[in-house]
Design a protein around this motif. Structure first.
Motif, PDB file in Angstrom:
ATOM      1  N   TRP A   1       0.836  -1.056   0.525  1.00 51.16           N
ATOM      2  CA  TRP A   1      -0.045   0.093   0.067  1.00 51.16           C
ATOM      3  C   TRP A   1       1.299   1.240   0.127  1.00 51.16           C
ATOM      4  CZ3 TRP A   1       0.535  -3.289   3.827  1.00 51.16           C
ATOM      5  CH2 TRP A   1       1.115  -2.939   5.404  1.00 51.16           C
ATOM      6  N   SER A   2       0.328   2.288  -0.764  1.00 55.84           N
ATOM      7  CA  SER A   2       1.204   3.037  -0.486  1.00 55.84           C
ATOM      8  C   SER A   2       0.363   4.771  -0.271  1.00 55.84           C
ATOM      9  CB  SER A   2       1.814   3.286  -2.194  1.00 55.84           C
ATOM     10  OG  SER A   2       2.513   2.143  -2.972  1.00 55.84           O
ATOM     11  N   GLY A   3       0.235   5.353   0.584  1.00 55.30           N
ATOM     12  CA  GLY A   3      -0.187   6.322   1.226  1.00 55.30           C
ATOM     13  C   GLY A   3      -1.696   5.842   0.750  1.00 55.30           C
ATOM     14  N   VAL A   4      -2.716   6.703   0.790  1.00 56.44           N
ATOM     15  CA  VAL A   4      -4.249   6.746   0.967  1.00 56.44           C
ATOM     16  C   VAL A   4      -4.832   7.135  -0.495  1.00 56.44           C
ATOM     17  CG1 VAL A   4      -4.527   7.338   2.855  1.00 56.44           C
ATOM     18  CG2 VAL A   4      -4.291   8.903   1.521  1.00 56.44           C
ATOM     19  N   THR A   5      -5.467   6.265  -1.109  1.00 57.85           N
ATOM     20  CA  THR A   5      -6.202   6.489  -2.238  1.00 57.85           C
ATOM     21  C   THR A   5      -8.225   6.730  -2.033  1.00 57.85           C
ATOM     22  OG1 THR A   5      -5.036   4.828  -3.276  1.00 57.85           O
ATOM     23  CG2 THR A   5      -7.250   5.393  -4.505  1.00 57.85           C
ATOM     24  N   GLU A   6      -8.498   7.669  -2.180  1.00 61.76           N
ATOM     25  CA  GLU A   6      -9.581   8.130  -2.015  1.00 61.76           C
ATOM     26  C   GLU A   6     -10.160   6.835  -2.177  1.00 61.76           C
ATOM     27  OE1 GLU A   6     -10.347  12.055  -3.060  1.00 61.76           O
ATOM     28  OE2 GLU A   6     -13.115  11.366  -2.838  1.00 61.76           O
ATOM     29  N   GLY A   7     -11.725   6.726  -1.702  1.00 63.34           N
ATOM     30  CA  GLY A   7     -12.710   5.796  -1.689  1.00 63.34           C
ATOM     31  C   GLY A   7     -11.748   4.050  -1.744  1.00 63.34           C
ATOM     32  N   ASP A   8     -11.231   4.672  -1.710  1.00 61.13           N
ATOM     33  CA  ASP A   8     -10.191   3.102  -1.303  1.00 61.13           C
ATOM     34  C   ASP A   8      -9.377   2.213  -0.471  1.00 61.13           C
ATOM     35  OD1 ASP A   8      -9.684  -0.264  -2.229  1.00 61.13           O
ATOM     36  OD2 ASP A   8      -8.682   0.630  -4.367  1.00 61.13           O
ATOM     37  N   GLY A   9      -9.629   1.012   0.652  1.00 59.32           N
ATOM     38  CA  GLY A   9      -8.524   0.955   1.883  1.00 59.32           C
ATOM     39  C   GLY A   9      -9.490   2.529   2.708  1.00 59.32           C
ATOM     40  N   PRO A  10      -8.038   2.075   3.555  1.00 60.71           N
ATOM     41  CA  PRO A  10      -7.887   3.280   5.219  1.00 60.71           C
ATOM     42  C   PRO A  10      -7.439   4.840   4.136  1.00 60.71           C
ATOM     43  CG  PRO A  10      -6.547   1.197   5.523  1.00 60.71           C
ATOM     44  CD  PRO A  10      -7.198   0.755   3.712  1.00 60.71           C
ATOM     45  N   GLN A  11      -8.723   5.551   4.548  1.00 61.77           N
ATOM     46  CA  GLN A  11      -8.377   6.360   4.732  1.00 61.77           C
ATOM     47  C   GLN A  11      -7.469   7.397   4.878  1.00 61.77           C
ATOM     48  OE1 GLN A  11     -10.229   7.675   1.676  1.00 61.77           O
ATOM     49  NE2 GLN A  11      -9.644   5.716   1.303  1.00 61.77           N
ATOM     50  N   GLU A  12      -6.880   7.101   6.223  1.00 63.53           N
ATOM     51  CA  GLU A  12      -5.640   7.942   7.025  1.00 63.53           C
ATOM     52  C   GLU A  12      -4.695   6.737   7.163  1.00 63.53           C
ATOM     53  OE1 GLU A  12      -7.103  10.411   9.969  1.00 63.53           O
ATOM     54  OE2 GLU A  12      -5.392  10.338  11.043  1.00 63.53           O
TER      55      GLU A  12
END
Ligand code: SF4
Lengths: 472, 247
Positions: A277-288
Motif C-alpha cells: 500500500w502506498s499512502g491513501v487512495t480516495e474511496g479505497d482502503g484506509p483513508q488515513e
C-alpha cells in the motif's frame, strides 16, 4: 494479551532451565523445526541461483545501511506525497505514544493488529491498554498467544510451542467456541468467526512492515492467512510501525527479498498473501495512513562495524529453525520478542550491552554455525556472537572466570609452562580419577560432570611421547 | 612433503594416542613429519569465550611457531577452523596490521587432517584396516567452517573391514561448544542427549570424528550411561593396520 518487549527477566541459563523441563514443548518444537528444516532445504535447492540471491540480498542491505539516512528521507517524502503521515520514533516510549495518540484521536476502543513484531518490541499492547484501548491480534498464532496470555516463542510461528489440544481448550475458554475436536480445520474456523466480526467493526488497524520501498513510499506485508490483507484494507485508519532498517531503495530490490523471504521462512515458493500500500487512495482502503519509523537502538547498532550486519535481518526465522539451542530451549528462554540466534545478537545490541540478562544471550550458542549457513542475507551470526562476548566481558569487572582464562593464557604462552601445568594436573587429578575417568569436578566445571564423564590425564603427553620416541 | 604437526593442546594433554596415530599415518603416506615443541594452543577457547586479548597472545605465539612451515596439519577441525577463519578476525579486531599480514600468509597453509589427506595429498585409501561397525559424526567446524565435505567419509569407506553406518541427524551439533558445555550446561546436555541417542540407535562399536573435543563430549555422555559404545578419533582408525591396531 501477548506480552512483549526485549528485556529478559532472567539470564538465559535460568530461563532455559525452566523451558528445557517442558517435555511437551520440546516435542512440539522438535517436530516443527525438523519438518520446516527439511522442507526449506528442498525448496531452496530448487533455485540454482540461491547463493547468488543471498549475496544480492546481503549487498542490497549493506548498501541501504550505508546510506540509511538518505533512503529514509526519500521514503518520508514519498509517503507524504501519497497522502500519508510519517512519524519518527527515537525509542519505544515515543513510538507507543505516537500510536496511542493516533488511535485515541479516532476514539478507538479497540484496534486490530497484524504482523507486527516491532510493536511487540515496543510493548504496544500494554501501552494501548493504559489508554483504554484493547489491541486484538489477528494473525492466528499471535491470537493464540494473546488469548493464552503468553509470549511469542518464534518470530514467524509465535505459537510454535503449543499443541493442538491446548489451542482447542483455549478457544473453548476464551472465544466460547463449541469445539469437539482439535482438527486444525475447526480451530481455524473458530478463529475466523471471531476475527471476521473484528475486521468488519474495527476502525483502526496497526501493522508491521516487512519492508518499504523508498522510491514510491510503498509499504509491504507478507503473510499466509489473508488476515493481514483484511487488516490493511478494511479499517479507516492504518498505522504501520517499522524498524528503520526495513527501507529498500527500489521495487527491484523488493523483488529480491520477495524471492528470499518465503523460502527461508515458511519454506514455500511464494507466500499466499503479499500486500502493498502506498499512502491513501480516495474511496479505497484506509483513508488515513501513518508510518512510524522506529529507531529504538538501531542507529547505535548501525554505528558498530561488526554489529552492523545484524540490521540486514529480514526476520525470516530460518536461523531459529536450524538452531539446535532454540530447538531445545524454545523462544521463551531468550526473554525477548527476538528469540533464537538473531535474538542472541539483536537483543543485547538494541539494549546497548547494558542489560545484565540480555548480555547472557551471546553465550546461548554452541557456535555450530547452522544459522550462518541458513541466513538468506548471510549475517555471520557466530562472528557477531564472539564479538559481543568480547565487548561484554571487557565492560565487566574482573571475574573469577576472567582470572582463570588469563592464567590459562599465561600458561599456554610458553610450552614449558604448559608442560609443567600438565604434570601438576596429572598429580592433582589423583583423587578425582576413578576407573580411568573423572566423574565429578568441583566449582565452575561441575556443569560438565553433571552429565558427562571426563577422561583422566594419561601418563604421557604427546610431547613426552615424541621426545621419548623421536629424539633419542 | 614436510608436514608440521599441530597437535593442539587438548590432544597433547588428554589424547596423545591421536597424535601418535597422526604421526604414524602421515609417515606411512610418505610425509616428513616434524613437531615443533614451541607450540601450545591455538587460542580458540579464549577467543570463543570472549577473552580476545588473551587469545591474541596465543594467536601471536602460533604464528611465530609455524611461520616457516610448509604446511601445518592438525587432527582437529575446530582448531584449524580457529586458525583459518578467526585468526583474521582476531588480528582485525585488535587493529594489528602486521599480524593480519602474517595470518593471511599462514592460515591457508593450515589443514585439518582429512582435508589434507584427500584434497592435498590426493589419497582416499590410506591402507587402513579396522574391522568394526562405526558411525561418523560430522563436526560443525569441519563441516561448516572448513567445508571438508565428504573427505572423511571417503577415507572411512576405504578402510578394510570397516562397516560404516550413517548417523541419523548427522548435521546437528553435539552440544559441546567449548565453554558452552559448562556455561549453558543444561542446554548442552539436552543436545548431547539427542546425539547420544542417535549414536546408540546405530548399534555401532564406535563413533568416530575428526575432533577430540566433540568426541570427548559425546564419549563423556556415552560413558556416563555405561553404554559400551566408544568414541575413537578418525586418525586412530586410519592409522590402524593389520599389524598394529591404534584404536
Ligand atoms: S538473522 Fe538471517 S536467518 Fe535469522 S531471521 Fe534474520 S534474516 Fe532470517
Amino acid at each position: 494479551m501477548s506480552a512483549g518487549g526485549i528485556k529478559p527477566k532472567t539470564t538465559f541459563q535460568q530461563a532455559a532451565k525452566v523451558t528445557l523441563a517442558n517435555s511437551q514443548m520440546r516435542r512440539n518444537l522438535r517436530h516443527a523445526t525438523t519438518t520446516i528444516r527439511d522442507k526449506r532445504l528442498r525448496t531452496v535447492a530448487e533455485l540454482p541461483d540461491w547463493e547468488a540471491l543471498r549475496d544480492e540480498g546481503a549487498r542490497i542491505k549493506d548498501h541501504v545501511l550505508a546510506n540509511l539516512g538518505e533512503y529514509l528521507l526519500d521514503l518520508e517524502a514519498s509517503v507524504k506525497r501519497r497522502g500519508g503521515h510519517v512519524h519518527w520514533a527515537r525509542d519505544a516510549e515515543e513510538a507507543r505514544e505516537i500510536v496511542a495518540k493516533i488511535a485515541a484521536s479516532h476514539g478507538a476502543r479497540e484496534v486490530i493488529k497484524v504482523k507486527s513484531i516491532s510493536t511487540d518490541e515496543i510493548e504496544l499492547n500494554a501501552a494501548l491498554e493504559r489508554h483504554g484501548i484493547r489491541a486484538i491480534e489477528t494473525d492466528l498464532a499471535e491470537l493464540i498467544v494473546q488469548l493464552a496470555d503468553d509470549r511469542p516463542s518464534h518470530i514467524l510461528v509465535p505459537a510454535i510451542h503449543k499443541g493442538r489440544a491446548e489451542i482447542r481448550d483455549l478457544f473453548r475458554a476464551k472465544l466460547g467456541a463449541e469445539l469437539l475436536t482439535d482438527d486444525p480445520k475447526h480451530l481455524a474456523e473458530a478463529a475466523r468467526v471471531y476475527l471476521r466480526e473484528k475486521f468488519l467493526t474495527t476502525k483502526v488497524a496497526v501493522s508491521g512492515a516487512n519492508f518499504a520501498v523508498a522510491e514510491s513510499g510503498t509499504v509491504c506485508v507478507v503473510e499466509s492467512e489473508g488476515n493481514g490483507r483484511m487488516c490493511v484494507t478494511l479499517p479507516d485508519v492504518l498505522i504501520s510501525v517499522m524498524g528503520i532498517e526495513k527501507v529498500l531503495p527500489t521495487w527491484q530490490d523488493a523483488a529480491v527479498f520477495l524471492r528470499l523471504l518465503p523460502r527461508s521462512s515458511t519454506a514455500e515458493r511464494m507466500n499466499p498473501y503479499t500486500s502493498f500500500w502506498s499512502g491513501v487512495t480516495e474511496g479505497d482502503g484506509p483513508q488515513e495512513f501513518h508510518l512510524v519509523l522506529l529507531d529504538n537502538g538501531r542507529t547505535d547498532v548501525l554505528a558498530d562495524d561488526v554489529g552492523r550486519q545484524t540490521l540486514r535481518c529480514i526476520r525470516c526465522s530460518a536461523c531459529l529453525n536450524v538452531c539446535p539451542v532454540y530447538e531445545r530451549t524454545g523462544g521463551h528462554a531468550y526473554g525477548s520478542v527476538y528469540p533464537g540466534p538473531i535474538g542472541a545478537i539483536l537483543t543485547p545490541q538494541l539494549l546497548h550491552l547494558e542489560d545484565k540478562n540480555a548480555n547472557t544471550l551471546p553465550w546461548a550458542s554452541s557456535l555450530c554455525g547452522a544459522c550462518y549457513d541458513a541466513c538468506p542475507v548471510k549475517i555471520n551470526i557466530p562472528e557477531v556472537l564472539l564479538y559481543l562476548r568480547g565487548k561484554i566481558n571487557e565492560a565487566k569487572p574482573l571475574s573469577a572466570e576472567a582470572v582463570a582464562f588469563k592464567t590459562v593464557a599465561w600458561v599456554m604462552a610458553e610450552p614449558h609452562r604448559f608442560e609443567g601445568a600438565l604434570k601438576l594436573a596429572r598429580t592433582g587429578q589423583g583423587p578425582l580419577v576413578k576407573d580411568g575417568a573423572i566423574h565429578a569436578l568441583p566449582g565452575l566445571l561441575s556443569g560438565w560432570t553433571d552429565a558427562r564423564d571426563l577422561p583422566a590425564f594419561p601418563k604421557q603427553s604427546f610431547r613426552e611421547w615424541w621426545r621419548a620416541s623421536r629424539e633419542r | 612433503m614436510n608436514v608440521d604437526l599441530f597437535i593442539t593442546c587438548l590432544n597433547d594433554a588428554l589424547f596423545p594416542r591421536t597424535g601418535e596415530a597422526t604421526v604414524r599415518l602421515l609417515e606411512r603416506l610418505g610425509c616428513d613429519v616434524r613437531f615443533n615443541a614451541a607450540q601450545t594452543c591455538c587460542g580458540q577457547m579464549h577467543f570463543n569465550s570472549g577473552y580476545q586479548e588473551d587469545a591474541l597472545k596465543l594467536v601471536r605465539h602460533f604464528v611465530e611457531t609455524f611461520r616457516d612451515a610448509e604446511v601445518v596439519v592438525a587432527p582437529s577441525g575446530s582448531c584449524v577452523g580457529m586458525v583459518r577463519d578467526l585468526y583474521v578476525k582476531a588480528a582485525e579486531w585488535a587493529g594489528d596490521e602486521t599480524l593480519l599480514r602474517e595470518v593471511r600468509l599462514l592460515a591457508p597453509r593450515v589443514f585439518e587432517l582429512s582435508e589434507f589427506l584427500v584434497h592435498h595429498l590426493g589419497v582416499e585409501d590410506v591402507g587402513a584396516y579396522y574391522p568394526h561397525r562405526v558411525t561418523y559424526h560430522q563436526t560443525c567446524h569441519a563441516m561448516r567452517v572448513l567445508r571438508v565435505g565428504d573427505a572423511p567419509l571417503k577415507l572411512l569407506q576405504n578402510v578394510r573391514g570397516l562397516m560404516l553406518v550413517a548417523l541419523p541427524n548427522v548435521e546437528q551439533c553435539c552440544g559441546f561448544g567449548g565453554t558452552f558445555s559448562v556455561k549453558n550446561a543444561d542446554t548442552s546436555t539436552a543436545m548431547l542427549a539427542d546425539k547420544v541417542q542417535n549414536v546408540l540407535s546405530t548399534d555401532v562399536e564406535a563413533c568416530t570424528a575428526g575432533d577430540n573435543s566433540c568426541l570427548m563430549h559425546i564419549g563423556g555422555g556415552l560413558s556416563r550411561l555405561r553404554s559400551g559404545t566408544r568414541v575413537v578419533h578418525l586418525a586412530e582408525i586410519l592409522a590402524s593396520t593389520e599389524q598394529e591396531v591404534f584404536a
